[in-house]
Scaffold this active site. Structure first.
Site, PDB file in Angstrom:
ATOM      1  CG  HIS A 118      -1.569   1.314   1.549  1.00 21.67           C
ATOM      2  ND1 HIS A 118      -2.854   1.653   0.637  1.00 21.67           N
ATOM      3  CD2 HIS A 118      -2.017   2.449   1.995  1.00 21.67           C
ATOM      4  CE1 HIS A 118      -3.479   3.250   1.297  1.00 21.67           C
ATOM      5  NE2 HIS A 118      -2.671   3.106   2.202  1.00 21.67           N
ATOM      6  NE  ARG A 222      -7.833   7.098  -1.083  1.00 20.37           N
ATOM      7  CZ  ARG A 222      -6.721   6.234   0.372  1.00 20.37           C
ATOM      8  NH1 ARG A 222      -6.301   7.510   1.346  1.00 20.37           N
ATOM      9  NH2 ARG A 222      -7.340   5.128   1.116  1.00 20.37           N
TER      10      ARG A 222
END
Ligand code: MN
Length: 394
Positions: A118, A222
């Protein structure tokens, strides 16, 4: 039902909630206030009625969690004996007849960033052209302090957050609802026994302090995050909501799931070394509007939860009953193992199929369900249940 006022439970052998699991919850019914329960099969045992102990009438697990490991082990044995012997009538509820609540009062909340896959993917997406991992990443478990007051239980609707957004083509930010609302599939760990201010918790003291584990969805905006996060890290892009599963699986149920972390190179500093690793083999599944889109493997995480707790406290910071620390997004090496949609869709450039539709980020009305299970004794599986949330319009 037997003549002695006890109910013999018929627990299916393939259940994820057998006698080797026994996860705790806070539940209520039409007749009863919030109180502590434990799950067996598709039933919830009211612990205050079954064990006659007032600590279980509290509306959170914190007072019980603070009692410590010897007590946790003792209660677990008492529950197992009760299930074998028959649960008193009046202590048993069908799972469909109870409401499940936030199982513990969240003290401090920390979120880590412990998946190498990630962290590397996010590095490539957010800092293209640079080295994906920052120089500190393999020396310490990177984390940030989150917002404890907005940790919510599974099933709570998530209101789309608004904030400052600035795309690369914009000269200045504008304000409005997030257009890049995302998930992060994670595991979280709950502290029961506090630590003294100034006294670090070593990795080998993990099981003396940590009561159990939950599934976490660290909802993330985001676009808000990308504009705000330099230089101090995540802030409003994540603090609007974090969902947890209603079941706290006790560490005692996870002995069979213990594995080693991947090889840690360079070798961590002494305060991060474990004599026996608390890395855990937990399989997660992410469903988007009822369609499976990912299977993140917790076992691939670079840092173990015992290393994370050691790092949280190594500077002398104390830990309190109800502290929650989460792993960070769980992503494996394969695309189908990515635990966030920003990775799964590569920043929105590669939409994914969600049934007959395609998606990049979350739309209003979308629902995400993250479930998890781990190996138990004798080929059984230990279920964590799930954490679910639906996006509602601002
Ligand atoms: Mn996170």
């Amino acid at each position: 039902m037997s003549g002695s006022g006890k109910t013999d439970l018929d627990v299916p052998t393939d259940t994820l909630f057998g006698v080797n699991n026994l996860p705790y919850c806070i539940f209520s019914t039409l007749e009863t206030e919030k109180r502590a329960g434990v799950r067996i099969g598709d039933s919830v045992v009211d612990l205050s009625v079954a064990l006659g102990d007032d600590v279980f009438t509290n509306p959170s697990l914190n007072p019980f969690m603070a009692q410590g490991r010897d007590r946790w082990v003792d209660v677990r044995a008492q529950i197992a004996a009760l299930i074998a012997d028959g649960v008193p009538v009046g202590a048993l509820h069908e799972i469909g007849a109870v409401a499940l609540h936030l199982p513990f009062e969240v003290a401090d909340y920390v979120d880590f960033y412990a998946s190498e896959h990630h962290a590397a993917n996010l590095g490539r997406l957010m800092r293209p052209g640079c080295e994906p991992l920052m120089p500190n990443w393999k020396h310490l478990p990177v984390g940030y302090h989150g917002r404890a007051g907005t940790v919510v239980v599974s099933g709570t609707d998530i209101v789309r957050p608004a904030g400052q957004r600035k795309t690369p083509s914009q000269r200045a930010p504008d304000f409005g609802p997030s257009r890049q609302l995302d998930i992060e599939a994670e595991m979280g760990f709950v502290v029961g026994v506090p630590s003294e201010h100034g006294v670090p918790i070593t990795p080998d003291q993990f099981a003396e302090h940590v009561f159990g584990a939950v599934i976490v969805n660290d909802w993330s905006a985001r676009d808000i995050q990308a504009w705000e996060y330099v230089p101090l890290g995540p802030f409003l892009g994540k603090s609007f909501a974090t969902s947890v599963s209603p079941w706290v699986v006790p560490l005692s149920a996870l002995e069979e799931a213990r594995i080693n972390t991947p090889v840690q190179d360079p070798e961590p500093l002494p305060y991060l070394r474990e004599s026996e690793s608390w890395a855990l083999d937990i399989d997660l599944t992410v469903e988007w509007n009822g369609h499976e889109v990912s299977r993140p493997p917790y076992g691939a995480m670079y840092w173990s939860p015992a290393q994370m707790l050691a790092h949280i406290t190594v500077n002398g910071a104390s830990s309190r009953t109800g502290d929650l620390f989460a792993s960070g997004t769980i992503s494996g090496p394969d695309k189908q193992q990515r635990g966030a949609f920003i990775e799964l869709t590569w920043g929105g450039a590669e939409p994914v199929a969600v049934g007959d539709e395609t998606r990049t980020f979350l739309e209003d009305g979308d629902e995400v369900i993250i479930s998890a299970s781990a190996p138990g004794p004798d080929g059984t599986r230990i279920g964590f249940g799930d954490v679910r949330g639906r996006i509602v319009e601002l």
